[in-house]
Motif scaffolding. Structure first.
Motif, short mmCIF file in Angstrom:
data_model
loop_
_atom_site.label_atom_id
_atom_site.label_comp_id
_atom_site.label_asym_id
_atom_site.label_seq_id
_atom_site.Cartn_x
_atom_site.Cartn_y
_atom_site.Cartn_z
N ASP A 442 0.83 -1.20 0.00
CA ASP A 442 0.00 0.00 0.00
C ASP A 442 0.86 1.25 0.00
OD1 ASP A 442 -2.59 1.48 0.62
OD2 ASP A 442 -1.50 1.89 2.46
N PHE A 443 1.88 1.28 0.84
CA PHE A 443 2.73 2.47 0.97
C PHE A 443 3.42 2.81 -0.34
CE2 PHE A 443 7.05 4.12 1.93
CZ PHE A 443 6.69 5.34 2.48
N MET A 444 3.91 1.80 -1.05
CA MET A 444 4.67 2.06 -2.27
C MET A 444 3.81 2.57 -3.42
SD MET A 444 7.92 1.68 -1.92
CE MET A 444 8.63 1.26 -3.51
N MET A 445 2.49 2.52 -3.27
CA MET A 445 1.62 3.06 -4.30
C MET A 445 1.74 4.58 -4.42
SD MET A 445 -0.35 0.78 -5.91
CE MET A 445 -0.73 -0.98 -5.75
N ASN A 446 1.99 5.25 -3.28
CA ASN A 446 2.08 6.72 -3.31
C ASN A 446 3.14 7.25 -2.35
OD1 ASN A 446 0.32 8.02 -5.25
ND2 ASN A 446 -1.40 7.12 -4.14
N ALA A 447 4.22 6.51 -2.19
CA ALA A 447 5.29 6.95 -1.30
C ALA A 447 5.91 8.26 -1.76
CB ALA A 447 6.37 5.87 -1.21
N GLN A 448 5.80 8.56 -3.05
CA GLN A 448 6.40 9.80 -3.56
C GLN A 448 5.80 11.05 -2.93
OE1 GLN A 448 4.28 7.93 -5.45
NE2 GLN A 448 2.60 9.40 -5.64
N GLU A 449 4.61 10.93 -2.36
CA GLU A 449 3.99 12.11 -1.77
C GLU A 449 4.62 12.50 -0.43
OE1 GLU A 449 2.44 13.85 -3.71
OE2 GLU A 449 1.86 12.39 -5.23
N LEU A 450 5.58 11.70 0.05
CA LEU A 450 6.38 12.16 1.19
C LEU A 450 7.12 13.45 0.81
CD1 LEU A 450 7.95 8.87 2.61
CD2 LEU A 450 5.85 10.02 3.34
N ALA A 451 7.51 13.54 -0.46
CA ALA A 451 8.17 14.76 -0.93
C ALA A 451 7.23 15.95 -0.83
CB ALA A 451 8.65 14.57 -2.37
N ARG A 491 4.80 -12.13 -3.35
CA ARG A 491 6.00 -11.80 -2.58
C ARG A 491 6.54 -10.43 -3.02
NH1 ARG A 491 6.76 -17.38 -3.75
NH2 ARG A 491 6.90 -18.69 -1.87
N LEU A 492 7.11 -9.70 -2.08
CA LEU A 492 7.64 -8.37 -2.37
C LEU A 492 9.08 -8.24 -1.88
CD1 LEU A 492 4.62 -6.10 -1.32
CD2 LEU A 492 5.33 -6.69 -3.65
N ALA A 493 9.93 -7.63 -2.70
CA ALA A 493 11.28 -7.27 -2.29
C ALA A 493 11.26 -5.77 -2.02
CB ALA A 493 12.28 -7.61 -3.39
N ASN A 494 11.33 -5.39 -0.75
CA ASN A 494 11.11 -4.00 -0.36
C ASN A 494 12.40 -3.25 -0.11
OD1 ASN A 494 8.26 -3.96 -0.36
ND2 ASN A 494 8.22 -5.07 1.59
N PRO A 495 12.37 -1.94 -0.28
CA PRO A 495 13.51 -1.11 0.10
C PRO A 495 13.55 -0.93 1.61
CG PRO A 495 11.73 0.28 -0.62
CD PRO A 495 11.26 -1.14 -0.83
N ASP A 496 14.57 -0.27 2.08
CA ASP A 496 14.67 0.12 3.48
C ASP A 496 13.80 1.38 3.64
OD1 ASP A 496 15.37 1.30 5.91
OD2 ASP A 496 17.43 0.56 5.82
N ALA A 498 12.88 3.07 6.22
CA ALA A 498 13.41 4.09 7.11
C ALA A 498 14.43 4.96 6.38
CB ALA A 498 14.03 3.44 8.34
N ALA A 499 15.32 4.32 5.63
CA ALA A 499 16.30 5.08 4.85
C ALA A 499 15.61 5.92 3.78
CB ALA A 499 17.30 4.12 4.21
N MET A 500 14.53 5.41 3.24
CA MET A 500 13.77 6.13 2.23
C MET A 500 13.20 7.43 2.81
SD MET A 500 10.67 4.45 0.04
CE MET A 500 9.82 5.31 -1.27
N ALA A 501 12.65 7.36 4.02
CA ALA A 501 12.10 8.55 4.65
C ALA A 501 13.20 9.58 4.91
CB ALA A 501 11.42 8.17 5.96
N GLU A 502 14.36 9.12 5.33
CA GLU A 502 15.47 10.04 5.57
C GLU A 502 15.91 10.70 4.27
OE1 GLU A 502 18.54 7.98 7.65
OE2 GLU A 502 17.26 7.53 9.38
N ALA A 503 15.86 9.95 3.17
CA ALA A 503 16.23 10.52 1.88
C ALA A 503 15.28 11.65 1.47
CB ALA A 503 16.24 9.43 0.81
N PHE A 504 14.03 11.56 1.92
CA PHE A 504 13.06 12.62 1.63
C PHE A 504 13.23 13.82 2.58
CE2 PHE A 504 10.48 9.30 -0.57
CZ PHE A 504 10.23 9.99 -1.74
N GLY A 505 14.06 13.67 3.59
CA GLY A 505 14.28 14.75 4.54
C GLY A 505 13.55 14.57 5.85
#
Length: 555
Positions: A442-451, A491-496, A498-505
């Motif tokens: 679900d999160f990866m559908m619109n994770a870009q909106e963290l920006a 099955r899903l191969a997910n990114p980190d 937490a690191a992704m959120a830090e990359a967004f600031g």
């Protein structure tokens, strides 16, 4: 270079929005409505929220409409922009939320040639919107905008789509905005209220099902007074759990996916159903079985603001077309001299309290205990936003939706709604705590909106529940086609994350245990801006949420 001014038609459109009370629009910019973008940039009344994908744009507008009761407003470009945004229109329609989507369109002279990114938007959006049209005349912009607002907020609220030909936006016009429109007052008929009270008085085991089209804070307050006076058990429709205060002595829990079995039996055995605002759709009624569509020994009173919904699926013994607030106030103040007291509300509330109390399940990160800790730690009026997936079952069961509004969740089961909705909520209610809860898929559908959240200074918390799978579909898969060798495409191969959120600031933390989650939540609460907690759980914990998601397109 000579200085250019915003064309009159585009200025007029912006002025019409201001006249209707619009104070925020969500957009991904496009060359097809540059004139409007210029007009928006020349004023200070409307806040322009720049997003990263049109699906996020439309979800934010849908959520904004759900919070304000006025249409959330979105602007997208033609073709890819409009088709990306269509998911938000679909959600607004099925969720009965007011929304207005403007689509920049091809030049009038290019129409019907299958020009660049051309789509027949009236045909495309017609089946999933209350109204879809094209504004061909600049002089008629005030008419179309006023009608769009009126359509979106009247009867059963919903989305309206207006296409804006590029050349029309550059035309001259001397038209003026129309005055602000309001939804028509819809007071219930006194004779109908008298008939309703007579049916309730004749009942032995009534149950109310509430929440849906046009529900608001006033409806919540007055209906609670009415229900508590009668001591009638009150269930909320699917993902309408903030329709009554959870502390109410008659609140019996929520229907939909994963309800309390004791509540299901109450509804099944009720001799009278009082449905107020709810469409009695597939999710709320477990596939139109609880309650049954027809039953010779049961009466149905259906109250809804749109006459087209009354009798559409469930035949009502008494159909009342009325606004939610007007009906609830009339019910709360009704006095026909006869006291009615079923004394069942307290028992139903106690059953819900027992059901909604989490007990340890033995997993390292026990999500039931995590939600209960959230309840003890965060403010009672926290706004919780989620998309679709089995993960949501923990919050639906164990969270208390005490404020209003405090639940932003798509009743149509769309993924990717939670993060955009949380951005809209954080901007609309900066004084409140806002939490987006999401599964990994679900999160990866619109994770870009963290920006978008970071860019616009939104204060929100995101909790990602990561089990490495499209969990709901995996659960269905294991039921229908058992065996490890039969697992396919889930099955899903997910990114980190937490690191992704830090990359967004943003700030982030990881949690693999219940104690680690508690520590992370306390740390997150003491910070501002974007905060994300990456929760890693065992796929086998899915069933422990108590969620049953049969028939829901979610993960």
């Amino acid at each position: 270079m000579r200085e250019s001014t915003t064309p009159a038609a585009a200025r007029l459109l912006v002025d019409c929005l201001i006249e209707q009370g619009c104070d925020r629009v969500f957009t991904v910019p496009g060359e097809s409505f540059l004139q409007v973008l210029d007009g928006l940039g020349q004023q200070s009344t409307i806040d322009v929220v720049t997003c990263r994908q049109e699906g996020g744009v439309a979800f934010m507008a849908c959520a904004d409409g759900a919070m304000t009761g006025r249409p959330g407003v979105a602007f997208v470009t033609r073709g890819p922009g409009a088709t990306n945004a269509s998911i938000g229109v679909h959600v607004a329609m099925q969720d009965s939320q007011p929304m207005l989507l403007f689509v920049g369109d091809v030049d009038s002279e290019m129409r019907d040639r299958e020009g660049f990114q051309e789509v027949d938007f009236a045909a495309f959006f017609g089946p999933i919107a209350k109204w879809a049209a094209r504004i061909d005349s600049a002089d008629r912009i005030p008419e179309y905008v006023a009608r769009a607002y009126s359509t979106a907020i009247s009867g059963r609220p919903g989305p309206v789509v207006l296409a804006l030909p590029e050349d029309m936006l550059s035309r001259e016009t001397e038209a003026k905005p129309r005055p602000r429109v309001e939804a028509p007052a819809q007071a219930p008929c006194p004779d109908a209220m008298q008939a309703m009270m007579a049916l309730i008085g004749d009942a032995a085991s009534p149950v109310a099902i509430i929440g849906g089209a046009g529900w608001n804070a006033k409806a919540r307050e007055y209906f609670q007074i009415f229900a508590e006076r009668l001591a009638i058990p009150v269930a909320t429709a699917f993902r309408r759990q903030d329709a009554i205060a959870p502390s109410s002595k008659v609140y019996a829990g929520n229907l939909g996916y994963g309800p309390n079995p004791k509540l299901v039996e109450r509804v099944r055995n009720a001799d009278l159903i009082l449905a107020v605002g709810a469409r009695l759709g597939e999710a709320t009624t477990d596939g139109y079985t609880v309650p049954q569509i027809t039953a010779p020994d049961r009466k149905l009173i259906h109250v809804h603001p749109d006459p087209n919904e009354l009798g559409r699926v469930y035949p009502a013994d008494l159909a009342i077309c009325a606004g939610m607030a007007e009906f609830a106030e009339s019910a709360a103040l009704w006095d026909d001299g006869d006291a009615i007291d079923f004394d069942a509300g307290a028992a139903a509330h106690a059953e819900w309290e027992a059901w909604a109390t989490a007990h340890p399940n033995g997993h390292p990160l026990d999500m039931g205990q995590a939600v209960q800790f959230m309840r003890d730690t965060l403010p009672a009026d926290t706004i919780v936003c989620n998309g679709a997936g089995n993960f949501a079952g923990w919050w639906h069961r164990y969270w208390r939706y005490a404020g209003y509004p405090s639940q932003l969740a798509p009743t149509c089961g769309a993924m990717g709604y939670g993060v955009p909705a949380a951005v809209a909520a954080a901007l609309r209610h900066p004084e409140r705590t806002v939490v987006a809860v999401a599964g990994d898929g679900d999160f990866m559908m619109n994770a870009q909106e963290l920006a978008t959240a970071v860019q616009h200074g939104a204060n929100l918390m995101v909790i990602v529940v990561d089990n490495g799978a499209y969990g709901t579909i995996r659960m269905h898969q294991e039921r229908e086609f058992p065996g490890e060798e039969r697992i396919s495409a889930t099955r899903l191969a997910n990114p980190d994350f937490a690191a992704m959120a830090e990359a967004f600031g943003g700030w982030s933390a990881r949690a693999d245990t219940t104690e680690a989650f508690k520590d992370a939540l306390v740390a997150a609460q003491g910070r501002s801006g974007l905060r994300l907690i990456h929760c890693r759980i065992d796929i086998e914990q899915l069933a422990a949420s108590g969620a049953s998601v049969s028939g829901l397109r979610s993960r």
